[in-house]
Design a protein around this motif. Sequence first.
Motif, PDB file in Angstrom:
ATOM      1  N   ARG A  36       0.881  -1.176   0.000  1.00 28.29           N
ATOM      2  CA  ARG A  36       0.000   0.000   0.000  1.00 28.29           C
ATOM      3  C   ARG A  36       0.915   1.222   0.000  1.00 28.29           C
ATOM      4  N   ALA A  37       1.531   1.483  -1.143  1.00 30.36           N
ATOM      5  CA  ALA A  37       2.524   2.555  -1.232  1.00 30.36           C
ATOM      6  C   ALA A  37       2.144   3.548  -2.312  1.00 30.36           C
ATOM      7  N   GLU A  38       2.634   4.781  -2.165  1.00 27.56           N
ATOM      8  CA  GLU A  38       2.468   5.806  -3.203  1.00 27.56           C
ATOM      9  C   GLU A  38       3.827   6.420  -3.490  1.00 27.56           C
ATOM     10  N   ILE A  39       4.111   6.618  -4.780  1.00 32.00           N
ATOM     11  CA  ILE A  39       5.432   7.089  -5.202  1.00 32.00           C
ATOM     12  C   ILE A  39       5.547   8.612  -5.089  1.00 32.00           C
ATOM     13  N   ILE A  40       6.661   9.039  -4.497  1.00 25.27           N
ATOM     14  CA  ILE A  40       7.037  10.453  -4.479  1.00 25.27           C
ATOM     15  C   ILE A  40       8.377  10.534  -5.213  1.00 25.27           C
ATOM     16  N   SER A  41       8.416  11.272  -6.306  1.00 21.90           N
ATOM     17  CA  SER A  41       9.618  11.360  -7.129  1.00 21.90           C
ATOM     18  C   SER A  41      10.688  12.218  -6.455  1.00 21.90           C
ATOM     19  N   VAL A  42      11.945  11.738  -6.516  1.00 26.53           N
ATOM     20  CA  VAL A  42      13.082  12.473  -5.944  1.00 26.53           C
ATOM     21  C   VAL A  42      14.038  12.739  -7.108  1.00 26.53           C
ATOM     22  N   ASP A  43      13.647  13.681  -7.948  1.00 26.64           N
ATOM     23  CA  ASP A  43      14.374  13.906  -9.199  1.00 26.64           C
ATOM     24  C   ASP A  43      14.335  15.382  -9.561  1.00 26.64           C
ATOM     25  N   SER A  44      15.533  16.007  -9.609  1.00 25.06           N
ATOM     26  CA  SER A  44      15.604  17.457  -9.816  1.00 25.06           C
ATOM     27  C   SER A  44      15.283  17.874 -11.246  1.00 25.06           C
ATOM     28  N   ALA A  45      15.144  16.923 -12.176  1.00 26.93           N
ATOM     29  CA  ALA A  45      14.768  17.268 -13.555  1.00 26.93           C
ATOM     30  C   ALA A  45      13.297  16.976 -13.820  1.00 26.93           C
ATOM     31  N   MET A  46      12.764  15.914 -13.185  1.00 26.90           N
ATOM     32  CA  MET A  46      11.347  15.563 -13.416  1.00 26.90           C
ATOM     33  C   MET A  46      10.381  16.581 -12.816  1.00 26.90           C
ATOM     34  N   VAL A  47      10.889  17.485 -11.972  1.00 30.08           N
ATOM     35  CA  VAL A  47      10.007  18.519 -11.403  1.00 30.08           C
ATOM     36  C   VAL A  47       9.530  19.479 -12.503  1.00 30.08           C
ATOM     37  N   TYR A  48      10.260  19.516 -13.643  1.00 32.73           N
ATOM     38  CA  TYR A  48       9.937  20.493 -14.691  1.00 32.73           C
ATOM     39  C   TYR A  48       8.890  19.968 -15.664  1.00 32.73           C
ATOM     40  N   ARG A  49       7.876  20.801 -15.904  1.00 34.48           N
ATOM     41  CA  ARG A  49       6.840  20.462 -16.882  1.00 34.48           C
ATOM     42  C   ARG A  49       7.427  20.517 -18.290  1.00 34.48           C
ATOM     43  N   ALA A  50       6.868  19.723 -19.188  1.00 32.67           N
ATOM     44  CA  ALA A  50       7.251  19.709 -20.611  1.00 32.67           C
ATOM     45  C   ALA A  50       8.684  19.223 -20.835  1.00 32.67           C
ATOM     46  N   MET A  51       9.301  18.666 -19.800  1.00 32.34           N
ATOM     47  CA  MET A  51      10.602  18.011 -19.951  1.00 32.34           C
ATOM     48  C   MET A  51      10.379  16.535 -19.635  1.00 32.34           C
ATOM     49  N   ASP A  52       9.920  15.815 -20.632  1.00 36.23           N
ATOM     50  CA  ASP A  52       9.450  14.441 -20.416  1.00 36.23           C
ATOM     51  C   ASP A  52      10.404  13.384 -20.959  1.00 36.23           C
ATOM     52  N   VAL A 229      15.451  15.864 -29.156  1.00 41.91           N
ATOM     53  CA  VAL A 229      15.889  17.135 -29.761  1.00 41.91           C
ATOM     54  C   VAL A 229      14.681  18.038 -30.013  1.00 41.91           C
ATOM     55  N   GLU A 230      13.604  17.426 -30.534  1.00 41.32           N
ATOM     56  CA  GLU A 230      12.380  18.189 -30.827  1.00 41.32           C
ATOM     57  C   GLU A 230      11.766  18.746 -29.543  1.00 41.32           C
ATOM     58  N   GLU A 231      11.887  17.990 -28.441  1.00 42.23           N
ATOM     59  CA  GLU A 231      11.359  18.463 -27.155  1.00 42.23           C
ATOM     60  C   GLU A 231      12.067  19.762 -26.736  1.00 42.23           C
ATOM     61  N   VAL A 232      13.389  19.784 -26.864  1.00 41.33           N
ATOM     62  CA  VAL A 232      14.150  20.984 -26.479  1.00 41.33           C
ATOM     63  C   VAL A 232      13.875  22.129 -27.457  1.00 41.33           C
ATOM     64  N   GLU A 233      13.757  21.794 -28.749  1.00 38.80           N
ATOM     65  CA  GLU A 233      13.408  22.818 -29.758  1.00 38.80           C
ATOM     66  C   GLU A 233      12.070  23.471 -29.412  1.00 38.80           C
ATOM     67  N   ALA A 234      11.104  22.649 -29.022  1.00 35.80           N
ATOM     68  CA  ALA A 234       9.764  23.157 -28.688  1.00 35.80           C
ATOM     69  C   ALA A 234       9.820  24.086 -27.482  1.00 35.80           C
ATOM     70  N   LEU A 235      10.639  23.743 -26.478  1.00 41.16           N
ATOM     71  CA  LEU A 235      10.793  24.602 -25.297  1.00 41.16           C
ATOM     72  C   LEU A 235      11.392  25.947 -25.692  1.00 41.16           C
ATOM     73  N   ARG A 236      12.403  25.902 -26.569  1.00 45.60           N
ATOM     74  CA  ARG A 236      13.071  27.134 -27.004  1.00 45.60           C
ATOM     75  C   ARG A 236      12.158  28.016 -27.847  1.00 45.60           C
ATOM     76  N   ALA A 237      11.164  27.399 -28.475  1.00 48.20           N
ATOM     77  CA  ALA A 237      10.269  28.153 -29.370  1.00 48.20           C
ATOM     78  C   ALA A 237       9.026  28.674 -28.658  1.00 48.20           C
ATOM     79  N   ARG A 238       8.781  28.206 -27.425  1.00 47.88           N
ATOM     80  CA  ARG A 238       7.540  28.571 -26.736  1.00 47.88           C
ATOM     81  C   ARG A 238       7.512  30.052 -26.398  1.00 47.88           C
ATOM     82  N   GLY A 239       6.446  30.729 -26.808  1.00 51.69           N
ATOM     83  CA  GLY A 239       6.330  32.180 -26.589  1.00 51.69           C
ATOM     84  C   GLY A 239       6.473  32.584 -25.140  1.00 51.69           C
ATOM     85  N   ASP A 240       5.868  31.792 -24.220  1.00 49.79           N
ATOM     86  CA  ASP A 240       5.889  32.172 -22.800  1.00 49.79           C
ATOM     87  C   ASP A 240       7.247  31.896 -22.159  1.00 49.79           C
ATOM     88  N   LEU A 241       8.091  31.096 -22.819  1.00 52.41           N
ATOM     89  CA  LEU A 241       9.395  30.771 -22.240  1.00 52.41           C
ATOM     90  C   LEU A 241      10.541  31.497 -22.934  1.00 52.41           C
TER      91      LEU A 241
END
Length: 321
Positions: A36-52, A229-241
């Motif tokens: 009866r367990a629930e996972i809590i992620s301990v990862d300094s990169a997975m905290v970021y949205r759109a970095m999958d 590569v496309e994931e990083v390209e998309a982040l660089r192209a995002r208007g809000d970022l």
Amino acid sequence: MSVHGHADPRPPAVMLMGPTASGKTDLAVQLVSRLRAEIISVDSAMVYRAMDIGTAKPGAEVLARAPHRLIDVVEPCDAYSAARFREDALREMADVSARGHIPLLVGGTMLYFRALQYGLARMPAADSEVRARLSAEANEHGWAVLHKRLADIDADAAARIHPHDPQRIQRALEVFEISGRTMSDWWAENSETAVPYRLVKLALVPSDRQVLRERIQARFDTMLARGFVEEVEALRARGDLRADLRADLPSMRAVGYRQVWEFLEGNYSYDDMIKRGVAATRRLAKRQLTWLRSETRCSVFDSLDDEVTRRVYDHLEALGI
């Protein structure tokens, strides 16, 4: 949940640590279906949205079976610190425990595991003026000169901090300039901060390092095939970022992301980017294994053992979890 007469009245929490590409997520998902367990992620990169893709974030089907807390909590242009992780993790652990479940902390960010267990030294906040002056000095004289200055002030900190780690050299000198006290003094004052849980520490470590090296190569190749590569390209192209996303942000300094960014800037060839990305990931795994060796009261399991899930489950059952 029986505790087999365990003297410790605190609720249990399991820490599942290990180097990158050691199979932690797969094992954690299997444990969730049996405990009866629930996972809590301990990862300094997975905290970021759109970095999958580059973070090897679990896919939708895995998350449906075993939801992960503390993934997708901030945008890539935001900062996320070990102190914030500790606060977030303790809140999530309390919530999981209140539901009668066991917090299962899974990941490879050793600084976060350390922060959770021991707390973080309450040091002076950053001072941009002091930082700018130290950076200017480093540009003029080199970081080696500043590392030598640190060694004169605080030999212990200098021994722990690599001469090629400007961020930490700068921080240690900054703390001394602001407070007149060394980094080592501050750390000594902030020794173990009790966590209100009975922590059961598990490390997933492959018995054959060469297999880990090969897995890291294969995983990087898979990430590229999935569109890294496309994931990083998309982040660089995002208007809000676009205005805020920079190469020196913690999100883009994550292993793999930094190398893809440099490739997109035209600084590396595609093949060079792969070589550098794989080499950086292998160095990360080496650092993670070094941290793990210093963990106390930690049970180590071979990630290459076909029976590893059963062995871990039996071990936890013997502990009354």
